[in-house]
Design a protein around this motif. Structure first.
Motif, PDB file in Angstrom:
ATOM      1  N   GLY A 472       0.902  -1.197   0.123  1.00 35.41           N
ATOM      2  CA  GLY A 472      -0.016  -0.114  -0.055  1.00 35.41           C
ATOM      3  C   GLY A 472       0.848   1.120   0.262  1.00 35.41           C
ATOM      4  N   ASP A 473       2.295   1.176   0.391  1.00 38.94           N
ATOM      5  CA  ASP A 473       2.997   2.361   0.517  1.00 38.94           C
ATOM      6  C   ASP A 473       3.204   2.980  -0.903  1.00 38.94           C
ATOM      7  OD1 ASP A 473       2.944   2.219   2.975  1.00 38.94           O
ATOM      8  OD2 ASP A 473       5.263   1.509   3.480  1.00 38.94           O
ATOM      9  N   LEU A 474       3.369   2.125  -1.979  1.00 36.65           N
ATOM     10  CA  LEU A 474       3.741   2.855  -3.061  1.00 36.65           C
ATOM     11  C   LEU A 474       2.925   3.733  -3.999  1.00 36.65           C
ATOM     12  CD1 LEU A 474       5.688  -0.316  -4.981  1.00 36.65           C
ATOM     13  CD2 LEU A 474       6.587   1.687  -3.596  1.00 36.65           C
ATOM     14  N   THR A 475       1.429   3.600  -3.333  1.00 36.58           N
ATOM     15  CA  THR A 475       0.357   4.338  -3.776  1.00 36.58           C
ATOM     16  C   THR A 475      -0.421   5.139  -3.063  1.00 36.58           C
ATOM     17  OG1 THR A 475      -1.123   2.409  -3.538  1.00 36.58           O
ATOM     18  CG2 THR A 475      -0.164   2.559  -5.911  1.00 36.58           C
ATOM     19  N   LYS A 476       0.049   5.142  -1.877  1.00 35.31           N
ATOM     20  CA  LYS A 476      -0.697   5.903  -0.599  1.00 35.31           C
ATOM     21  C   LYS A 476      -0.700   7.337  -0.965  1.00 35.31           C
ATOM     22  CE  LYS A 476      -0.253   6.344   4.362  1.00 35.31           C
ATOM     23  NZ  LYS A 476       0.689   6.111   5.306  1.00 35.31           N
ATOM     24  N   SER A 477       0.084   8.075  -1.769  1.00 38.69           N
ATOM     25  CA  SER A 477       0.245   9.574  -1.655  1.00 38.69           C
ATOM     26  C   SER A 477      -0.506   9.931  -2.998  1.00 38.69           C
ATOM     27  CB  SER A 477       1.614   9.846  -1.728  1.00 38.69           C
ATOM     28  OG  SER A 477       2.481   9.364  -2.969  1.00 38.69           O
ATOM     29  N   LEU A 478      -1.108   8.851  -3.887  1.00 47.92           N
ATOM     30  CA  LEU A 478      -1.649   9.475  -5.008  1.00 47.92           C
ATOM     31  C   LEU A 478      -3.140   9.880  -4.815  1.00 47.92           C
ATOM     32  CD1 LEU A 478      -0.904   6.174  -7.210  1.00 47.92           C
ATOM     33  CD2 LEU A 478       0.561   8.433  -7.269  1.00 47.92           C
ATOM     34  N   ALA A 479      -3.596  10.567  -6.193  1.00 51.12           N
ATOM     35  CA  ALA A 479      -4.973  11.101  -6.171  1.00 51.12           C
ATOM     36  C   ALA A 479      -5.775  10.149  -5.714  1.00 51.12           C
ATOM     37  CB  ALA A 479      -5.199  11.736  -7.578  1.00 51.12           C
ATOM     38  N   VAL A 480      -7.035  10.697  -4.916  1.00 46.50           N
ATOM     39  CA  VAL A 480      -7.901   9.824  -4.346  1.00 46.50           C
ATOM     40  C   VAL A 480      -9.366  10.824  -4.601  1.00 46.50           C
ATOM     41  CG1 VAL A 480      -7.559  10.633  -2.095  1.00 46.50           C
ATOM     42  CG2 VAL A 480      -8.924   8.616  -2.507  1.00 46.50           C
ATOM     43  N   PRO A 481     -10.260  10.242  -5.556  1.00 39.98           N
ATOM     44  CA  PRO A 481     -10.053   9.246  -6.320  1.00 39.98           C
ATOM     45  C   PRO A 481      -9.065   9.231  -7.496  1.00 39.98           C
ATOM     46  CG  PRO A 481     -12.236  10.265  -6.836  1.00 39.98           C
ATOM     47  CD  PRO A 481     -11.548  10.857  -5.633  1.00 39.98           C
ATOM     48  N   TRP A 482      -8.745   8.004  -8.132  1.00 38.68           N
ATOM     49  CA  TRP A 482      -7.548   8.393  -9.061  1.00 38.68           C
ATOM     50  C   TRP A 482      -8.009   9.049 -10.448  1.00 38.68           C
ATOM     51  CZ3 TRP A 482      -8.423   6.606 -14.111  1.00 38.68           C
ATOM     52  CH2 TRP A 482      -9.506   5.655 -14.270  1.00 38.68           C
ATOM     53  N   GLN A 483      -9.357   9.268 -10.566  1.00 32.95           N
ATOM     54  CA  GLN A 483      -9.874   9.823 -11.878  1.00 32.95           C
ATOM     55  C   GLN A 483      -9.663  11.269 -11.746  1.00 32.95           C
ATOM     56  OE1 GLN A 483     -11.568   7.555  -9.925  1.00 32.95           O
ATOM     57  NE2 GLN A 483     -12.839   6.168 -11.181  1.00 32.95           N
ATOM     58  N   VAL A 484      -9.635  12.058 -10.617  1.00 26.46           N
ATOM     59  CA  VAL A 484      -9.511  13.181 -10.219  1.00 26.46           C
ATOM     60  C   VAL A 484      -7.906  13.592 -10.853  1.00 26.46           C
ATOM     61  CG1 VAL A 484      -9.223  15.131  -8.570  1.00 26.46           C
ATOM     62  CG2 VAL A 484     -10.943  13.576  -8.301  1.00 26.46           C
ATOM     63  N   GLY A 485      -6.832  12.884 -10.474  1.00 28.22           N
ATOM     64  CA  GLY A 485      -5.742  12.872 -11.116  1.00 28.22           C
ATOM     65  C   GLY A 485      -5.506  12.921 -12.605  1.00 28.22           C
ATOM     66  N   MET A 486      -6.431  11.997 -12.922  1.00 29.51           N
ATOM     67  CA  MET A 486      -6.313  11.981 -14.542  1.00 29.51           C
ATOM     68  C   MET A 486      -6.728  13.411 -14.958  1.00 29.51           C
ATOM     69  SD  MET A 486      -5.206   9.830 -16.806  1.00 29.51           S
ATOM     70  CE  MET A 486      -4.913   8.429 -15.893  1.00 29.51           C
ATOM     71  N   ASN A 487      -7.970  14.017 -14.428  1.00 25.75           N
ATOM     72  CA  ASN A 487      -8.279  15.000 -14.761  1.00 25.75           C
ATOM     73  C   ASN A 487      -7.382  16.367 -14.992  1.00 25.75           C
ATOM     74  OD1 ASN A 487     -10.452  16.458 -16.324  1.00 25.75           O
ATOM     75  ND2 ASN A 487     -11.454  17.152 -14.407  1.00 25.75           N
ATOM     76  N   GLN A 488      -6.885  16.554 -13.496  1.00 23.34           N
ATOM     77  CA  GLN A 488      -5.818  17.427 -13.030  1.00 23.34           C
ATOM     78  C   GLN A 488      -4.568  17.040 -13.775  1.00 23.34           C
ATOM     79  OE1 GLN A 488      -6.887  20.171 -11.372  1.00 23.34           O
ATOM     80  NE2 GLN A 488      -8.806  19.398 -10.963  1.00 23.34           N
TER      81      GLN A 488
END
Length: 579
Positions: A472-488
């Protein structure tokens, strides 16, 4: 003469960091290519279903293999035919339990603080926010899918179950891990507006975890060296590799600096970096209105480019010929040498903080993506290139845009572990981590890895012991939900040109699509694009993050045709753009 001790067999799982991807189809999946292949498209396409408008997005699986090593050389693949294998896997999503900060340093504290009235410990609160599948085991060949998932409590009275993926074994006993379904949700009613990259009250079904195996051979149980699995967003732009990939970054961090006595190959070491930069044009096919022409600002493609050498792009056939001239007797030597020096002087120096600035129009400004540079290993390749110290081994007659990509069965066994690493990790973005796409900034820390002191750093890539870098540590800091990071997608810093901070290898902006039977550049996010924005890049986002959460699985993919074009799109077209 003393008898040499018998060394026990040593087994390693590959890829060292595997990538699976989400899709909204429950019935249709595919397995990623085992060999690096930019033109790889799933058999039958990216979607599955009865009718074109109803076809859902297939989930992508990652296949794990075990190799036996002798004196740092892979001597055989270990399958069910030669050993009994017990696979163990655990997937974890820790996003909701992480910090609020996602890279800019403007947020502090926990993303989801303990609610008033919480009487248990802080650890118990983090556990309530963590989605953990626990350890699942699998043995044998052709085993059908077993679902992996866990619950998120978040202080509510009823836990919500979240599916994180599935596992199965193939007909040789190899493990295949599939992603989840791209679902996102909130434990709050009503759900808060997801107006930032890391949103309170939200969760999703991406994750990462640990793949382990016990190999029983000749009556002896031996533990294989563990691998990691990451479940990330779809790969919408597979032909377009980031100039700095996860493989590049990890290779550098485990000590993969080229020896000063080694001479880089133009074909194997230099051309791939030029090719990656050029192929970004398919994610930013043109600037609307022809502002920059067919080749975009960071494309460096087949025609002229105003950011790099004014004579033309990297893969222009005539220019490309001069880049290979490495002896003074070659008529193209002087011209090519000048270009190679030009390229080096445009790069930021990875270990010089004084050059980590966003500057236009002067040397040392490329790549200008929020401080991201090539790795030192990549930079040293360019140093050799500029010093005319490279092997000019480009095959006669091969087009500048071509890559040598043999099928996995044609790769020598000793080279297969590296191929598996590259086939997975080269299609994950190696920065900038604001917050990241498949993995977060933790992968840039040398302490994240545990080198095995092998002769080839290309296979000497292992995440540290699970007690240090947990599931879980490799993805812990990513966008939540991930779709928002894909938009930003547009990671801008204050007073910086937004185009200089774009990294479109995972998220297309303008794509080559079909309109009225002709090829044209179109907004990837049409018809929900934020056309009202005066910023050319901001205008390519969906107007709201909720629209991306709802429509992510209907967007198109860039894939090879006569050239590269958007395919498999099911999102309704803008009626003002007939097709």
């Amino acid at each position: 003469m003393p008898i040499s001790p018998i060394m026990p067999p040593r087994f390693q799982i590959f890829p060292a960091i595997g990538i699976a991807r989400v899709g909204d189809s429950r019935a249709f999946t595919y397995v990623a290519s085992d060999a690096p292949d930019i033109d790889y498209v799933p058999e039958g396409g990216y979607r599955g279903g009865p009718e074109p408008t109803e076809r859902l997005l297939k989930r992508m699986g990652c296949r794990f293999r075990i190799y036996e090593f002798n004196a740092n050389i892979a001597v055989r693949e270990v399958t069910d035919a030669v050993a009994d294998i017990e696979w163990r896997i655990r997937l974890v999503n820790k996003k909701a339990s992480g910090d609020a900060d996602w890279g800019y340093g403007t947020e502090t504290g926990a993303l989801n603080p303990q609610p008033p009235g919480w009487t248990q410990s802080a650890d118990a609160w983090r556990d309530a926010l963590t989605i953990d599948s626990g350890i699942e085991t699998m043995t044998g060949v052709g085993q059908p899918g077993v679902e992996l998932g866990g619950e998120i409590m978040a202080g509510t009275s009823e836990a919500q179950y979240v599916k994180l993926g599935d596992i199965e074994t193939d007909n040789e006993g190899r493990l295949v891990v599939y992603g989840g379904h791209g679902e996102a949700g909130s434990w709050r009613t009503p759900a808060p507006d997801p107006d930032r990259v890391r949103n309170r009250g939200w969760f999703d079904d991406t994750s990462d975890g640990i793949v382990a195996a016990t190999v029983t051979i000749d009556g002896e149980d031996v533990e294989a060296t563990e691998a990691r699995i990451v479940v990330g967003p779809p790969d919408y732009a597979h032909p377009c590799l980031a100039p700095v990939t996860l493989f590049d970054l990890a290779f550098d961090r485990v000590g993969g600096f080229p020896d000063s006595s080694l001479t880089p190959s133009f074909t194997d070491d230099i051309h791939p970096l030029l090719h990656r930069s050029a192929f970004l044009e398919w994610t930013l096919f043109a600037i609307e209105g022809g502002r920059f022409g067919r080749t975009p600002k960071h494309g460096h493609g087949f025609t002229g480019n105003h950011d790099m050498h004014p004579d033309g792009g990297f893969l222009d056939r005539d220019l490309f010929r001069t880049l290979q001239a490495d002896v003074p007797t070659d008529p193209d030597y002087a011209e090519g040498s000048g270009r190679r020096i030009w390229y080096l002087e445009k790069l930021k120096v990875p270990d010089d903080p004084n050059l980590q600035v966003e500057v236009k129009g002067v040397n040392n400004n490329m790549p200008a993506i929020n401080g991201l540079t090539f790795t030192m290993a990549q930079y040293r390749v360019f140093e050799k290139f500029a010093a005319d110290d490279f092997d000019s081994d480009w095959p006669p007659g091969r087009a500048p845009s071509d890559l040598d990509q043999p099928a996995f069965a044609d790769i020598p066994l000793s080279d297969q572990p590296e191929a598996l690493n590259r086939a997975a990790m080269d299609w994950a973005v190696g920065g900038p981590f604001l917050p990241g796409v498949e993995v977060g900034a933790i992968v840039g820390d040398e302490q994240t890895y545990d080198p095995l002191n092998l002769a080839n750093p290309s296979i000497d890539i292992r995440v540290a012991d699970p007690s240090l870098v947990k599931a879980g540590d490799l993805t812990k800091s990513l966008a939540v939900p991930w779709q928002v990071g894909m938009n930003q997608h547009n990671y801008r810093m204050p007073n910086a040109d937004s185009a200089d901070n774009l990294w479109p290898s995972a998220r297309p902006v303008l794509v080559p699509a079909k309109r009225s039977g002709a090829s044209d550049d179109m907004r990837w996010t049409r018809p929900f694009s934020n056309r009202g924005s005066s910023d050319i890049f901001e205008s390519q986002k969906m107007r709201t993050n909720l629209q991306m959460i709802e429509n992510w699985s209907k967007l198109g993919f860039i894939a090879p045709a006569t050239f590269y074009i958007e395919v498999a799109r099911t999102l309704q077209e803008d009626p003002n753009w007939p097709i």
